[in-house]
Design a protein around this motif. Structure first.
Motif, PDB file in Angstrom:
ATOM      1  N   UNK A   1      -0.057   2.444   1.075  1.00  0.00           N
ATOM      2  CA  UNK A   1      -0.158   2.551  -0.177  1.00  0.00           C
ATOM      3  C   UNK A   1       0.436   1.534  -0.842  1.00  0.00           C
ATOM      4  N   UNK A   2       0.313   1.236  -2.120  1.00  0.00           N
ATOM      5  CA  UNK A   2       0.702   0.078  -2.882  1.00  0.00           C
ATOM      6  C   UNK A   2       2.326   0.325  -2.935  1.00  0.00           C
ATOM      7  N   UNK A   3       3.083  -0.732  -3.114  1.00  0.00           N
ATOM      8  CA  UNK A   3       4.691  -0.633  -3.103  1.00  0.00           C
ATOM      9  C   UNK A   3       5.134   0.114  -4.181  1.00  0.00           C
ATOM     10  N   UNK A   4       4.447  -0.109  -5.106  1.00  0.00           N
ATOM     11  CA  UNK A   4       4.944   0.538  -6.503  1.00  0.00           C
ATOM     12  C   UNK A   4       4.740   2.012  -6.199  1.00  0.00           C
ATOM     13  N   UNK A   5       3.539   2.440  -5.834  1.00  0.00           N
ATOM     14  CA  UNK A   5       3.329   3.697  -5.753  1.00  0.00           C
ATOM     15  C   UNK A   5       4.244   4.470  -4.987  1.00  0.00           C
ATOM     16  N   UNK A   6       4.519   3.807  -3.789  1.00  0.00           N
ATOM     17  CA  UNK A   6       5.597   4.324  -2.987  1.00  0.00           C
ATOM     18  C   UNK A   6       6.908   4.620  -3.505  1.00  0.00           C
ATOM     19  N   UNK A   7       7.277   3.553  -4.274  1.00  0.00           N
ATOM     20  CA  UNK A   7       8.335   3.724  -4.965  1.00  0.00           C
ATOM     21  C   UNK A   7       8.590   5.131  -6.059  1.00  0.00           C
TER      22      UNK A   7
END
Length: 478
Positions: free
Chosen positions: A340-346
RNA sequence: CGGGGUGUAGCUCAGUCUGGUAGAGUGCUUGCUUUGGGAGCAAGAUGUCGAAGGUUCGAAUCCUUUCGCCCCGACCA
């Protein structure tokens, strides 16, 4: 500022709560009316809560057992107040077979049970029946039993975790030789719950005895733990009952005492349920989602590699290695190497309330640094530190979060508890839109004027003040 | 059980008044470019319009019946 949950708490608290449950992937409404399906992440929280409490219950000398789901209908009839309390919300099993009749699958009329069964709403009756056989002598006392089961009450207005038709709980049932011993036990379990909620759930409880109007069906004394939600409403999070001899007389729990006289035992029951999860979620969460105390967080730390295509493999491997080090330190860790994109993981893990979020980028990997953010404090707590220092300090940080979360609720609750001198002061406070708990002399509530205030403002007596039982707490409740 | 609302794509909903054979946003899949607090462009997949019956050449739309869900009350772990 953008929040993960809309509407926010101040915009619409109850809608916020429902969206929180969805966003944090905790549970959903089941195809069965009023029942919920607890999803894996939600159940993982419950397992941690359950295991921590189970240890404390066993430390009090109770043993776990398992009683049947179905209770013969006539058992309910034996205790008058008990039947009055639960008759209106009983699910009843009347048939034992299905048959295809005119193309419709339905209960086979020929399989009608001569005596229906009730799906347990609570198990005082069937455990009382067992105890009547298991208790013969003073030597059998005290008898302390507990079970972790689901129960069913056909609730009119269900809300996920707060009030569902089927819910999961533990119910303890103890029997003693004297009333003093039984009452002391009810109070002791009350305190065990209070300690547990403070230390594990990071929630302070208003603790006290229920007024006679609010007592459990068939109890002499009911001790309750009331939690104050962020919207000022009360949630009854657990109760402990001194049942006197009501159930021992109804079910014949008798023992031969040392003096050779046959006596009825004195019993208690005490329980907390998945409703505590509702309290946990409503108490700590914010407009970005769940905030979990480390003690019951399925993952206490989530490691998020901030990857680019060329660095992904190395970073993921590095993150896994760090995860292993943290696990060795006794921490529950998730290394999110998902695609997943990093921002989505956060955002995913913010919404799920993971206490510590650790981000590692390529440069940090080279410098052996890590960026850590506390969920309870948010973005402002973000700090970059040496990886070794983080590993060495992580348990302290988690302990600190646990304490800070508790302190934050204590501070908030202080603003939600109001002393009122008389009914006039109570009414003007309520009329002015003041929310929370109101502490007032109990005898001032023994009149019709108070009854009409209860009706008008939807408030009820929550419990007497333990410190001074001539005072009662009054609040709107869930 | 009383009062109010609502069922259409995974989700949120438009379309219903005035019948003409299925839409948007978001999500999902794929590709390229991005990547430290919610990215952009392009292509693509997805529906027995809650259910049953009726009217009609034709029903998401009109009629009848029925079921579910949501909100507000009595209840409680």
């Amino acid at each position: 500022m953008k929040t993960a949950i809309t509407p926010t708490r101040s915009e619409n608290f109850s809608e916020w709560y429902q969206n929180l449950i969805t966003a944090a992937d905790l549970a959903e409404n089941a195809p069965v009316r009023g029942c919920m399906t607890v999803k894996p992440y939600g159940w993982a929280i419950w397992e941690l809560m359950r295991d921590a409490l189970d240890k404390r219950i066993k430390a009090c000398g109770a043993q776990n057992a398992q009683f049947p789901l179905l209770i013969p209908l006539n058992f309910f009839n034996r205790e008058a107040e008990h039947v009055a309390g639960f008759a209106k919300e009983a699910a009843v099993v009347t048939h034992y077979r299905l048959k295809m009749i005119d193309g419709t699958l339905q209960p086979d009329p020929d399989s009608k049970l001569t005596e229906p069964y009730v799906i347990r709403p609570t198990s005082e009756t069937i455990i009382g029946d067992a105890m009547s056989r298991w208790v013969q002598s003073y030597r059998d006392l005290p008898m302390k039993l507990n079970q972790w089961v689901n129960v069913m009450r056909w609730e009119m207005r269900p809300r996920l975790f707060l009030r569902t038709s089927e819910f999961y709980w533990q119910e303890g049932h103890n029997a003693f030789a004297t009333h003093d011993a039984a009452n002391a036990d009810a109070r002791k379990m009350h305190k065990v719950y209070g300690d547990y909620m403070r230390e594990i759930l990071a929630i302070p409880s208003i603790m006290g005895e229920k007024t006679p109007e609010e007592r459990f069906a068939g109890a002499d004394h009911t001790y309750t733990l009331e939690h104050i939600m962020q919207d000022g409403r009360a949630l009854q999070a657990g109760t402990s009952h001194d049942l006197g001899q009501h159930f021992s007389k109804s079910f014949g729990i008798q023992f031969l005492d040392t003096d050779g006289v046959l006596k009825h035992a004195w019993t208690t029951s005490w329980g907390v349920s998945t409703r505590m999860m509702g309290s946990l979620f409503m108490t700590h969460s914010d407009d970005d989602g769940l905030v979990l105390p480390p003690a019951v967080a399925p993952y206490q730390v989530v490691i998020i590699p901030i990857t680019r295509e060329d660095t992904a493999d190395a970073l993921n491997a590095y993150a896994e290695k760090l995860g292993a080090r943290l696990r060795d330190a006794g921490v529950r860790v998730l290394v999110d190497t998902s695609d997943m994109r990093s921002a989505d993981k956060m955002w995913k893990w913010i919404k799920r309330g993971v206490p510590l979020r650790a981000e590692i980028g390529a440069r940090e990997m080279d410098e052996n640094n890590i960026t850590v953010t506390r969920r309870d404090l948010g973005k402002s707590s973000k700090q970059t530190m040496a990886t070794d220092a983080f590993v060495a300090d992580v348990n302290n940080m988690l302990t600190q979060i646990q304490h800070d979360m508790y302190d934050a609720v204590v501070a908030r609750n202080k603003t939600m508890i109001h002393d009122v001198a008389d009914l006039g002061a109570l009414e003007s406070a309520l009329d002015g839109g003041k929310i929370g708990f109101f502490r007032i002399k109990y005898d001032l509530t023994q009149n019709e004027q108070f009854e009409s205030l209860m009706e008008k403002y939807k408030i009820s007596r929550r419990c007497l003040d333990d410190a001074d039982p001539t005072y009662v707490y009054v609040a709107k409740s869930y």
